[in-house]
Design a protein around this motif. Structure first.
Motif, PDB file in Angstrom:
ATOM      1  N   ILE A   9      46.914  29.312  39.123  1.00 51.06           N
ATOM      2  CA  ILE A   9      46.361  30.639  39.581  1.00 51.06           C
ATOM      3  C   ILE A   9      46.820  31.049  40.932  1.00 51.06           C
ATOM      4  CG2 ILE A   9      43.930  31.565  40.540  1.00 51.06           C
ATOM      5  CD1 ILE A   9      42.731  29.889  38.346  1.00 51.06           C
ATOM      6  N   SER A  10      47.420  32.127  41.303  1.00 48.03           N
ATOM      7  CA  SER A  10      47.805  32.561  42.595  1.00 48.03           C
ATOM      8  C   SER A  10      46.771  32.242  43.462  1.00 48.03           C
ATOM      9  CB  SER A  10      48.087  33.912  42.561  1.00 48.03           C
ATOM     10  OG  SER A  10      49.335  34.249  41.509  1.00 48.03           O
ATOM     11  N   PRO A  11      47.156  31.793  44.762  1.00 49.78           N
ATOM     12  CA  PRO A  11      45.934  31.715  45.884  1.00 49.78           C
ATOM     13  C   PRO A  11      45.168  32.781  46.118  1.00 49.78           C
ATOM     14  CG  PRO A  11      48.344  30.816  46.625  1.00 49.78           C
ATOM     15  CD  PRO A  11      48.435  31.722  45.179  1.00 49.78           C
ATOM     16  N   ILE A  12      43.841  32.766  46.150  1.00 47.79           N
ATOM     17  CA  ILE A  12      42.802  33.318  46.236  1.00 47.79           C
ATOM     18  C   ILE A  12      42.016  32.969  47.407  1.00 47.79           C
ATOM     19  CG2 ILE A  12      40.855  34.237  45.149  1.00 47.79           C
ATOM     20  CD1 ILE A  12      41.892  33.606  42.498  1.00 47.79           C
ATOM     21  N   ASP A  13      41.900  33.887  48.414  1.00 49.47           N
ATOM     22  CA  ASP A  13      40.861  33.730  49.548  1.00 49.47           C
ATOM     23  C   ASP A  13      39.633  33.808  49.390  1.00 49.47           C
ATOM     24  OD1 ASP A  13      39.174  34.649  52.065  1.00 49.47           O
ATOM     25  OD2 ASP A  13      41.022  34.415  52.972  1.00 49.47           O
ATOM     26  N   ALA A  14      38.739  32.742  49.038  1.00 48.44           N
ATOM     27  CA  ALA A  14      37.340  32.704  48.708  1.00 48.44           C
ATOM     28  C   ALA A  14      36.511  33.825  49.439  1.00 48.44           C
ATOM     29  CB  ALA A  14      36.828  31.527  48.625  1.00 48.44           C
ATOM     30  N   GLU A  15      36.727  33.803  50.706  1.00 47.82           N
ATOM     31  CA  GLU A  15      35.563  34.575  51.504  1.00 47.82           C
ATOM     32  C   GLU A  15      36.152  36.195  51.388  1.00 47.82           C
ATOM     33  OE1 GLU A  15      33.125  33.717  52.987  1.00 47.82           O
ATOM     34  OE2 GLU A  15      33.640  31.611  52.500  1.00 47.82           O
ATOM     35  N   ALA A  16      37.325  36.467  51.153  1.00 51.47           N
ATOM     36  CA  ALA A  16      37.869  37.770  50.929  1.00 51.47           C
ATOM     37  C   ALA A  16      37.217  38.163  49.363  1.00 51.47           C
ATOM     38  CB  ALA A  16      39.376  38.053  51.000  1.00 51.47           C
ATOM     39  N   LEU A  17      37.414  37.417  48.542  1.00 46.87           N
ATOM     40  CA  LEU A  17      37.092  37.595  47.217  1.00 46.87           C
ATOM     41  C   LEU A  17      35.403  37.783  47.199  1.00 46.87           C
ATOM     42  CD1 LEU A  17      37.427  37.751  44.194  1.00 46.87           C
ATOM     43  CD2 LEU A  17      37.071  35.307  44.061  1.00 46.87           C
ATOM     44  N   ARG A  18      34.590  37.057  47.959  1.00 43.41           N
ATOM     45  CA  ARG A  18      33.268  37.163  48.130  1.00 43.41           C
ATOM     46  C   ARG A  18      32.924  38.671  48.733  1.00 43.41           C
ATOM     47  NH1 ARG A  18      28.556  33.566  48.671  1.00 43.41           N
ATOM     48  NH2 ARG A  18      26.942  34.465  50.067  1.00 43.41           N
ATOM     49  N   HIS A  29      31.473  43.245  41.191  1.00 40.95           N
ATOM     50  CA  HIS A  29      32.633  42.959  40.470  1.00 40.95           C
ATOM     51  C   HIS A  29      33.711  42.710  41.273  1.00 40.95           C
ATOM     52  CE1 HIS A  29      33.023  47.181  40.863  1.00 40.95           C
ATOM     53  NE2 HIS A  29      34.525  47.157  40.623  1.00 40.95           N
ATOM     54  N   CYS A  30      34.978  42.132  40.872  1.00 38.23           N
ATOM     55  CA  CYS A  30      35.887  42.335  41.396  1.00 38.23           C
ATOM     56  C   CYS A  30      37.362  42.194  40.452  1.00 38.23           C
ATOM     57  CB  CYS A  30      36.183  40.690  41.982  1.00 38.23           C
ATOM     58  SG  CYS A  30      36.262  39.557  40.923  1.00 38.23           S
ATOM     59  N   ILE A  31      38.402  42.714  41.173  1.00 34.21           N
ATOM     60  CA  ILE A  31      39.966  42.836  40.398  1.00 34.21           C
ATOM     61  C   ILE A  31      40.744  41.898  41.253  1.00 34.21           C
ATOM     62  CG2 ILE A  31      41.652  44.527  39.807  1.00 34.21           C
ATOM     63  CD1 ILE A  31      39.391  46.678  39.785  1.00 34.21           C
ATOM     64  N   ILE A  32      41.373  40.989  40.671  1.00 26.06           N
ATOM     65  CA  ILE A  32      42.308  40.315  41.379  1.00 26.06           C
ATOM     66  C   ILE A  32      43.494  40.473  40.833  1.00 26.06           C
ATOM     67  CG2 ILE A  32      42.869  37.907  41.920  1.00 26.06           C
ATOM     68  CD1 ILE A  32      39.919  36.910  41.106  1.00 26.06           C
ATOM     69  N   ASP A  33      44.570  41.306  41.500  1.00 25.19           N
ATOM     70  CA  ASP A  33      46.019  41.426  40.910  1.00 25.19           C
ATOM     71  C   ASP A  33      46.851  40.360  41.331  1.00 25.19           C
ATOM     72  OD1 ASP A  33      45.288  44.049  40.756  1.00 25.19           O
ATOM     73  OD2 ASP A  33      45.674  44.701  42.795  1.00 25.19           O
ATOM     74  N   ASN A  34      47.502  40.045  40.041  1.00 26.05           N
ATOM     75  CA  ASN A  34      48.663  39.086  39.984  1.00 26.05           C
ATOM     76  C   ASN A  34      47.810  37.679  40.098  1.00 26.05           C
ATOM     77  OD1 ASN A  34      50.856  40.775  40.252  1.00 26.05           O
ATOM     78  ND2 ASN A  34      50.458  41.114  42.466  1.00 26.05           N
ATOM     79  N   PHE A  35      46.841  37.727  39.321  1.00 24.14           N
ATOM     80  CA  PHE A  35      45.735  36.583  39.176  1.00 24.14           C
ATOM     81  C   PHE A  35      46.478  35.387  38.723  1.00 24.14           C
ATOM     82  CE2 PHE A  35      42.756  34.322  36.175  1.00 24.14           C
ATOM     83  CZ  PHE A  35      42.017  33.779  37.203  1.00 24.14           C
ATOM     84  N   LEU A  36      47.361  35.408  37.924  1.00 23.15           N
ATOM     85  CA  LEU A  36      47.867  34.010  37.203  1.00 23.15           C
ATOM     86  C   LEU A  36      49.349  33.817  37.772  1.00 23.15           C
ATOM     87  CD1 LEU A  36      46.990  34.130  33.539  1.00 23.15           C
ATOM     88  CD2 LEU A  36      46.104  32.639  35.478  1.00 23.15           C
ATOM     89  N   GLU A  37      50.291  32.906  37.928  1.00 19.96           N
ATOM     90  CA  GLU A  37      51.419  32.847  38.565  1.00 19.96           C
ATOM     91  C   GLU A  37      52.223  33.544  37.298  1.00 19.96           C
ATOM     92  OE1 GLU A  37      51.893  28.764  39.073  1.00 19.96           O
ATOM     93  OE2 GLU A  37      51.219  28.677  40.915  1.00 19.96           O
ATOM     94  N   GLU A  38      53.239  34.142  37.865  1.00 22.46           N
ATOM     95  CA  GLU A  38      54.135  34.905  36.672  1.00 22.46           C
ATOM     96  C   GLU A  38      54.591  34.238  35.633  1.00 22.46           C
ATOM     97  OE1 GLU A  38      55.988  38.162  34.981  1.00 22.46           O
ATOM     98  OE2 GLU A  38      54.660  38.218  36.821  1.00 22.46           O
ATOM     99  N   GLY A  39      55.253  33.055  35.760  1.00 22.22           N
ATOM    100  CA  GLY A  39      55.749  32.308  34.772  1.00 22.22           C
ATOM    101  C   GLY A  39      54.682  31.791  33.811  1.00 22.22           C
ATOM    102  N   PHE A  40      53.717  31.223  34.190  1.00 24.59           N
ATOM    103  CA  PHE A  40      52.661  30.923  33.486  1.00 24.59           C
ATOM    104  C   PHE A  40      51.821  32.211  32.769  1.00 24.59           C
ATOM    105  CE2 PHE A  40      47.983  29.913  32.813  1.00 24.59           C
ATOM    106  CZ  PHE A  40      48.159  28.993  31.913  1.00 24.59           C
ATOM    107  N   SER A  41      51.709  33.188  33.307  1.00 26.04           N
ATOM    108  CA  SER A  41      51.239  34.326  32.503  1.00 26.04           C
ATOM    109  C   SER A  41      52.158  34.870  31.212  1.00 26.04           C
ATOM    110  CB  SER A  41      50.938  35.697  33.662  1.00 26.04           C
ATOM    111  OG  SER A  41      52.132  36.177  33.923  1.00 26.04           O
ATOM    112  N   GLN A  42      53.394  34.752  31.662  1.00 28.41           N
ATOM    113  CA  GLN A  42      54.434  35.130  30.630  1.00 28.41           C
ATOM    114  C   GLN A  42      54.445  34.114  29.388  1.00 28.41           C
ATOM    115  OE1 GLN A  42      56.258  37.801  30.305  1.00 28.41           O
ATOM    116  NE2 GLN A  42      55.091  38.578  32.086  1.00 28.41           N
ATOM    117  N   ARG A  43      54.215  32.618  29.610  1.00 24.50           N
ATOM    118  CA  ARG A  43      54.132  31.722  28.489  1.00 24.50           C
ATOM    119  C   ARG A  43      52.659  32.133  27.798  1.00 24.50           C
ATOM    120  NH1 ARG A  43      55.792  28.754  32.915  1.00 24.50           N
ATOM    121  NH2 ARG A  43      54.005  27.789  33.027  1.00 24.50           N
TER     122      ARG A  43
END
Length: 110
Positions: A9-18, A29-43
């Motif tokens: 999971i790409s780094p997520i700032d907990a306070e910014a997400l809150r 609700h929330c939207i987290i762009d580029n949520f997963l690391e690119e290589g993992f999301s492709q797998r």
């Protein structure tokens, strides 16, 4: 609360997400762009079975709004990248992050 360091999971700032969740309209609700690391999301993408293969191991639905839906609920049948995603999303670190953002203490994975 520090940003999560959950693997894949790409780094997520907990306070910014809150803050994002709290300010979202018309409901939290929330939207987290580029949520997963690119290589993992492709797998993960590459591991999704075809509809026909999913039909062999999953449950199909026939309700009007669920036609052609197939659900594989036995995690032992998931291809490894999808099984890893399932573990990551159910990890204590990720559940704590979401619980903090949505103010749901002791959030559990289903």
């Amino acid at each position: 609360m520090p940003a999560t360091d959950t693997r894949h999971i790409s780094p997520i700032d907990a306070e910014a997400l809150r803050r994002q969740v709290r300010q979202a309209q018309p409901f939290p609700h929330c939207i987290i762009d580029n949520f997963l690391e690119e290589g993992f999301s492709q797998r993960v993408l590459g591991a999704f079975p075809s509809y026909e293969d999913a039909m062999k191991v999953g449950r199909s639905f026939s309700a009007v709004n669920e036609q052609r839906k197939v659900q594989v609920t036995d995690a032992a049948l998931f291809p490894e990248p999808i099984a890893e995603l399932n573990r990551v999303l159910a990890s204590e670190d990720f559940l704590q992050l979401l619980g903090h953002a949505f103010d749901i203490p002791h959030l559990l994975a289903d």
